[in-house]
Design an enzyme around this catalytic site. Structure first.
Site, PDB file in Angstrom:
ATOM      1  N   CYS A 100     -54.670 -24.763 114.420  1.00  9.50           N
ATOM      2  CA  CYS A 100     -54.946 -26.145 114.001  1.00  9.50           C
ATOM      3  C   CYS A 100     -55.847 -26.855 115.017  1.00  9.50           C
ATOM      4  O   CYS A 100     -55.611 -26.776 116.223  1.00  9.50           O
ATOM      5  CB  CYS A 100     -53.628 -26.898 113.842  1.00  9.50           C
ATOM      6  N   CYS A 124     -51.658 -32.060 118.858  1.00 12.48           N
ATOM      7  CA  CYS A 124     -50.282 -32.590 118.925  1.00 12.48           C
ATOM      8  C   CYS A 124     -49.502 -31.861 120.027  1.00 12.48           C
ATOM      9  O   CYS A 124     -49.346 -30.631 119.967  1.00 12.48           O
ATOM     10  CB  CYS A 124     -49.597 -32.437 117.579  1.00 12.48           C
ATOM     11  N   CYS A 145     -46.687 -29.152 119.289  1.00  7.55           N
ATOM     12  CA  CYS A 145     -46.801 -28.220 118.169  1.00  7.55           C
ATOM     13  C   CYS A 145     -47.204 -26.798 118.562  1.00  7.55           C
ATOM     14  O   CYS A 145     -48.190 -26.592 119.279  1.00  7.55           O
ATOM     15  CB  CYS A 145     -47.781 -28.768 117.138  1.00  7.55           C
ATOM     16  N   CYS A 191     -42.799 -39.279 102.521  1.00  2.57           N
ATOM     17  CA  CYS A 191     -41.846 -38.713 103.471  1.00  2.57           C
ATOM     18  C   CYS A 191     -42.466 -38.926 104.849  1.00  2.57           C
ATOM     19  O   CYS A 191     -43.516 -38.350 105.150  1.00  2.57           O
ATOM     20  CB  CYS A 191     -41.647 -37.220 103.193  1.00  2.57           C
ATOM     21  N   ARG A 235     -33.346 -37.639 106.935  1.00  4.29           N
ATOM     22  CA  ARG A 235     -33.148 -36.188 107.086  1.00  4.29           C
ATOM     23  C   ARG A 235     -32.950 -35.795 108.550  1.00  4.29           C
ATOM     24  O   ARG A 235     -33.796 -36.097 109.412  1.00  4.29           O
ATOM     25  CB  ARG A 235     -34.330 -35.415 106.489  1.00  4.29           C
TER      26      ARG A 235
HETATM   27  N1  SAM Z   1     -50.336 -30.484 109.969  1.00  2.00           N
HETATM   28  C1  SAM Z   1     -49.582 -31.415 109.223  1.00  2.00           C
HETATM   29  C2  SAM Z   1     -49.329 -32.687 109.978  1.00  2.00           C
HETATM   30  O1  SAM Z   1     -49.312 -32.702 111.186  1.00  2.00           O
HETATM   31  O2  SAM Z   1     -49.121 -33.713 109.320  1.00  2.00           O
HETATM   32  C3  SAM Z   1     -48.282 -30.869 108.725  1.00  2.00           C
HETATM   33  C4  SAM Z   1     -47.406 -29.972 109.550  1.00  2.00           C
HETATM   34  S1  SAM Z   1     -46.650 -30.670 111.008  1.00  2.00           S
HETATM   35  C5  SAM Z   1     -46.080 -29.216 111.791  1.00  2.00           C
HETATM   36  C6  SAM Z   1     -45.253 -31.581 110.416  1.00  2.00           C
HETATM   37  C7  SAM Z   1     -44.378 -32.302 111.411  1.00  2.00           C
HETATM   38  O3  SAM Z   1     -43.495 -31.379 112.033  1.00  2.00           O
HETATM   39  C8  SAM Z   1     -45.026 -33.010 112.567  1.00  2.00           C
HETATM   40  O4  SAM Z   1     -45.545 -34.242 112.211  1.00  2.00           O
HETATM   41  C9  SAM Z   1     -43.868 -33.153 113.534  1.00  2.00           C
HETATM   42  O5  SAM Z   1     -43.207 -34.385 113.310  1.00  2.00           O
HETATM   43  C10 SAM Z   1     -42.960 -31.984 113.175  1.00  2.00           C
HETATM   44  N2  SAM Z   1     -42.938 -31.002 114.282  1.00  2.00           N
HETATM   45  C11 SAM Z   1     -43.911 -30.125 114.586  1.00  2.00           C
HETATM   46  N3  SAM Z   1     -43.582 -29.375 115.675  1.00  2.00           N
HETATM   47  C12 SAM Z   1     -42.371 -29.806 116.068  1.00  2.00           C
HETATM   48  C13 SAM Z   1     -41.496 -29.437 117.148  1.00  2.00           C
HETATM   49  N4  SAM Z   1     -41.826 -28.510 118.028  1.00  2.00           N
HETATM   50  N5  SAM Z   1     -40.310 -30.069 117.241  1.00  2.00           N
HETATM   51  C14 SAM Z   1     -39.970 -31.035 116.354  1.00  2.00           C
HETATM   52  N6  SAM Z   1     -40.757 -31.427 115.330  1.00  2.00           N
HETATM   53  C15 SAM Z   1     -41.940 -30.828 115.186  1.00  2.00           C
HETATM   54 FE1  SF4 Z   2     -51.745 -29.374 113.470  1.00  2.00          FE
HETATM   55 FE2  SF4 Z   2     -49.294 -29.083 114.408  1.00  2.00          FE
HETATM   56 FE3  SF4 Z   2     -50.521 -31.395 114.687  1.00  2.00          FE
HETATM   57 FE4  SF4 Z   2     -49.740 -30.623 112.219  1.00  2.00          FE
HETATM   58  S1  SF4 Z   2     -48.425 -31.107 113.950  1.00  2.00           S
HETATM   59  S2  SF4 Z   2     -51.720 -31.516 112.806  1.00  2.00           S
HETATM   60  S3  SF4 Z   2     -50.029 -28.408 112.428  1.00  2.00           S
HETATM   61  S4  SF4 Z   2     -51.159 -29.445 115.623  1.00  2.00           S
END
Ligand code: SAM
Ligand code: SF4
Ligand code: DTB
Length: 334
Positions: A65, A69, A72, A200, A272
């Site tokens: 990606c 973030c 992530c 959501c 949730r």
């Molecule tokens: N890429 C899209 C986005 O960021 O909107 C969708 C997927 S993203 C992985 C969805 C959500 O998962 C993130 O906004 C975050 O809140 C949550 N998330 C991701 N990694 C995480 C982690 N290591 N621990 C807890 N929540 C996590």
């Molecule tokens: Fe990409 Fe992860 Fe951020 Fe979603 S949360 S935009 S998958 S880096």
């Protein structure tokens, strides 16, 4: 204590959109028993407290990606060892969705590691939504930023929910993510709402934020023109190789306070208990359910990380006398 209930004998809690940060902070800081009691009263007025909705996740496009973030596993900016892969076939998605339905989930949530979907991806996305709906499941997608055109296309396909988290407070946001802004998130949320898709939206607790950041994140959600129908509260899963790999330690009581505040601020929304349940005791999850959580992610895997599997959750539900929400859709059980 002013319960903000309408009607002389309790009735329904008010749905408000004018919370101040100070007011919400005062709730968050109440003696724990008072906060829990108040949240549970709201919960009981709006929901059957012993029924939990189950959603199942699938990563339809994993890793690589472009966003940064800090939490992530899927960001190309971090060295997490996760292999990037292409979008998976529609048939595979539907086979997995059928299994999730048969295991008791009522909503299927498909996530892609994109900043935003590309036009060339949309036909497959639409086919996934249609297929999931035909299985009698509610559909949810989380694909990054959307334009008004994207949201209309998804609405036409029958998409029920779009997940797009604000993750934290506006104040804390750029300590976690620099490749997009808090305002970008709100823009996509407005596009989703405008198209008539249910929202959501929630965030993550345990990213080194202060209590006021948790409070203000929830105040932002509660003061949107309409409350998100679904509010995922994630506990950070610390991922090696990410900037937040050493975070995630948070007093479980503060996590429960966050759930309780979400319940009080957004009485009609599904709250949730999301990522991070593998690190939670049964007692902590039980407190979260008492405080107003009425939904979980089910299944062994979230997007890339572990989640308690069927057996563990079945045992937890048995111990707590909880039941799973049943499918209400009339769609053919094919
Ligand atoms: N890429 C899209 C986005 O960021 O909107 C969708 C997927 S993203 C992985 C969805 C959500 O998962 C993130 O906004 C975050 O809140 C949550 N998330 C991701 N990694 C995480 C982690 N290591 N621990 C807890 N929540 C996590
Ligand atoms: Fe990409 Fe992860 Fe951020 Fe979603 S949360 S935009 S998958 S880096
Ligand atoms: C949300 O708030 N949590 C889910 C869902 N929305 C998409 C994702 C949790 C991801 C946890 C880390 C992982 O599995 O990679």
């Amino acid at each position: 204590m002013n319960m903000h209930m309408t009607g002389a004998t309790g009735g329904q809690p008010d749905i408000r959109h004018d919370w101040t940060s100070a007011e919400a902070r005062a709730l968050y800081d109440m003696p724990f028993n008072d906060l829990l009691f108040r949240a549970h009263l709201v919960h009981r007025a709006m929901f059957d407290p012993n029924t939990i909705q189950r959603s199942q996740l699938l990563s339809i496009k994993t890793g690589g990606c472009p966003e940064d973030c800090g939490y992530c596993s899927q960001s190309a900016h971090h060295k997490t060892g996760l292999k990037a892969s292409k979008m998976i076939e529609v048939e595979r998605v539907l086979a997995e969705a059928r299994k999730a339905r048969d295991a008791g989930s009522t909503r299927y949530c498909m996530g892609a590691a994109w900043r935003a979907p590309k036009d060339r991806d949309m036909d497959a996305i639409v086919a996934m939504v249609e297929g999931v709906k035909a299985l009698g499941l509610e559909s949810c997608m989380t694909l990054g930023m959307l334009t008004p055109q994207d949201t209309l296309r998804l609405k036409e396909a029958g998409l029920d929910y779009y997940n797009h988290n604000i993750d934290t407070s506006e104040r804390h946001y750029d300590k976690v993510i620099t490749t997009r802004t808090f305002a970008d998130r709100l823009d996509t949320l407005a596009n989703v709402r405008e198209a008539g898709i249910k929202v959501c939206c929630g965030g993550i607790v345990g990213m080194g934020e202060e209590a006021i950041d948790r409070v203000d994140m929830l105040v932002t959600l509660a003061n949107l023109p309409e409350h998100p129908e679904s509010v995922p509260v994630n506990l950070l899963i610390p991922v090696e190789g990410t900037p937040l790999q050493n975070e995630g330690e948070i007093d479980p009581i503060d996590f429960v306070r966050t759930i309780a505040l979400a319940r009080i601020l957004m009485p009609a929304s599904d709250v949730r208990l999301s990522a991070g349940r593998t690190a939670m005791s049964a007692e902590m999850q039980a407190l979260c359910f008492f405080a107003g959580a009425n939904s979980i992610f089910a299944g062994e895997t979230l997007l890339t990380k572990d989640n308690p599997g069927e057996d563990q959750d079945a045992a937890l539900f048995r111990r707590l006398g909880l039941k799973s929400q049943q499918q209400t859709s009339n769609a053919a059980q094919i």
